[in-house]
Design an enzyme around this catalytic site. Structure first.
Site, PDB file in Angstrom:
ATOM      1  N   SER A 154      -4.739   0.033  -0.609  1.00 18.94           N
ATOM      2  CA  SER A 154      -4.760   1.133  -1.064  1.00 18.94           C
ATOM      3  C   SER A 154      -3.239   2.376  -0.958  1.00 18.94           C
ATOM      4  O   SER A 154      -2.192   2.044  -0.518  1.00 18.94           O
ATOM      5  CB  SER A 154      -6.179   1.693  -1.798  1.00 18.94           C
ATOM      6  OG  SER A 154      -6.200   2.404  -2.626  1.00 18.94           O
ATOM      7  N   ASP A 200      -9.613  -4.025 -10.665  1.00 20.78           N
ATOM      8  CA  ASP A 200      -9.177  -3.159 -10.398  1.00 20.78           C
ATOM      9  C   ASP A 200      -9.527  -1.856 -10.561  1.00 20.78           C
ATOM     10  O   ASP A 200      -7.939  -1.328 -11.291  1.00 20.78           O
ATOM     11  CB  ASP A 200      -8.369  -3.144  -9.085  1.00 20.78           C
ATOM     12  CG  ASP A 200      -7.264  -2.638  -8.047  1.00 20.78           C
ATOM     13  OD1 ASP A 200      -8.532  -1.179  -7.881  1.00 20.78           O
ATOM     14  OD2 ASP A 200      -6.890  -2.437  -6.880  1.00 20.78           O
ATOM     15  N   HIS A 231     -11.254  -3.560  -5.885  1.00 19.17           N
ATOM     16  CA  HIS A 231     -10.388  -3.155  -5.342  1.00 19.17           C
ATOM     17  C   HIS A 231     -10.644  -2.959  -3.714  1.00 19.17           C
ATOM     18  O   HIS A 231      -9.451  -2.223  -3.119  1.00 19.17           O
ATOM     19  CB  HIS A 231     -10.334  -1.331  -5.375  1.00 19.17           C
ATOM     20  CG  HIS A 231      -9.444  -0.575  -4.620  1.00 19.17           C
ATOM     21  ND1 HIS A 231      -8.071  -0.353  -5.527  1.00 19.17           N
ATOM     22  CD2 HIS A 231      -9.679   0.673  -4.491  1.00 19.17           C
ATOM     23  CE1 HIS A 231      -7.235   0.322  -4.406  1.00 19.17           C
ATOM     24  NE2 HIS A 231      -8.383   1.056  -3.932  1.00 19.17           N
TER      25      HIS A 231
HETATM   26  O1  9J3 Z   1      -6.253   4.711  -1.294  1.00 19.00           O
HETATM   27  C1  9J3 Z   1      -7.352   4.920  -2.469  1.00 19.00           C
HETATM   28  O2  9J3 Z   1      -8.127   3.544  -2.891  1.00 19.00           O
HETATM   29  C2  9J3 Z   1      -6.068   5.006  -3.756  1.00 19.00           C
HETATM   30  C3  9J3 Z   1      -7.368   5.644  -4.621  1.00 19.00           C
HETATM   31  C4  9J3 Z   1      -6.693   6.551  -5.201  1.00 19.00           C
HETATM   32  O3  9J3 Z   1      -7.507   6.287  -6.663  1.00 19.00           O
HETATM   33  O4  9J3 Z   1      -6.499   7.718  -5.588  1.00 19.00           O
HETATM   34  C5  9J3 Z   1      -6.927   9.124  -6.321  1.00 19.00           C
HETATM   35  C6  9J3 Z   1      -6.122  10.055  -6.084  1.00 19.00           C
END
Ligand code: 9J3
Length: 283
Positions: A154, A200, A231
């Site tokens: 992510s 996701d 995700h």
């Molecule tokens: O690192 C992640 O899971 C990203 C996720 C996310 O939605 O960040 C929003 C600020």
């Protein structure tokens, strides 16, 4: 230097001491471990016995865990820094530490300075962690510091792409369900694998993974692997995701063409929805 240039340099320096294959041709000095099989690459654990070592907070990053092969019999290994996502701890990438470490890499999963850091901050920390791992850590002498890779989930995936873009001598990058803002990866020179999850809503593939893949020039070598799931695919062992990750790192960090069979022709089955690629083959 690129792994290929490294191979040439290492060959020039070490000629005479390198292993030769039975046919007399010089073998790849970076090849580690037995020939992979369709079964071996989908197991959560490879053939190397590994040890783990906890790392306290250091300047530039918030410590982590090193996973490394116990044996030094084959020489040094490539190094991988693994960065978690927003609010996540390093534990989400434990699977990668175990899987990649036991397949012949020195892997450090890191904790970020705060769990709320955004990708650019995570990228800066990942690069600091790589410098520490390869030069100051207790396992530095087990590492070939010219063979490095960044992986992450992510925001850690976005950070890995940013780190690769910032350090073109990096051998490989893998982003699991990457998320980032305000980036363009058009100047990427590092072979990059982008792993998307089909369902996701946190990092929708058409807003993140797929545009990132599209931006990366084909000259860098790239692949887009989309798998069924959500995700958090990157936070645990998934055989399809793991196989492509290992093959990407083996191919580009170790120049190990024994793994070409898992890259090209592209893999299918195992939950793969879409696989786009520059189809690297040969050495
Ligand atoms: O690192 C992640 O899971 C990203 C996720 C996310 O939605 O960040 C929003 C600020």
């Amino acid at each position: 230097m690129t792994a290929l240039a490294g191979a040439v340099a290492a060959t020039a320096l070490a000629v005479g001491s390198l292993a030769v294959d039975p046919a007399g041709a010089q073998s790849n000095p970076f090849q580690r471990g037995p020939a992979p099989t369709t079964t071996s690459v989908t197991q959560p654990q490879g053939t190397y016995a590994i040890q783990t070592q906890a790392v306290a907070r250091q300047s530039g990053f918030n410590g982590g865990t090193i996973y490394y092969p116990t044996s030094t019999a084959e020489g040094t290994f490539g190094a991988v820094v693994a960065t978690p996502g927003f609010t996540e701890g390093q534990n989400v990438l434990q699977w990668a530490g175990r899987y990649l470490g036991s397949n012949g890499f020195v892997v450090m999963t890191i904790s970020t300075n705060t769990i709320l850091d955004f990708p650019t901050a995570r990228a800066n920390q990942a690069r600091a962690a790589m410098t520490w791992l390869t030069t100051q850590s207790p396992v530095a002498n087990r590492i070939d510091r010219n063979r490095t890779a960044f992986i992450g989930h992510s925001m850690g995936g976005g950070a890995s792409l940013e780190s690769g873009r910032a350090l073109p001598d990096t051998e490989a990058v893998v982003g699991f369900q990457p998320w980032d803002v305000g980036q363009n990866f058009g100047s990427m020179q590092v072979p990059s694998l982008v792993v998307a999850a089909q369902s996701d809503p946190i990092a929708p593939k058409n807003q993140y993974a797929r545009p990132f893949f599209n931006q990366i020039p084909a000259s860098a070598e790239k692949a887009y692997l989309e798998i069924t799931g959500g995700h958090f695919l990157g936070t645990g062992f998934n055989a399809t995701q793991a196989r492509s990750t290992l093959s990407w790192l083996k191919r580009y960090v170790d120049n190990d063409t024994r793994y070409d069979q898992f890259l090209c022709p592209p893999p299918s089955g195992g939950g793969i929805v879409t696989y786009l690629h520059t189809c690297p083959t040969g050495s």
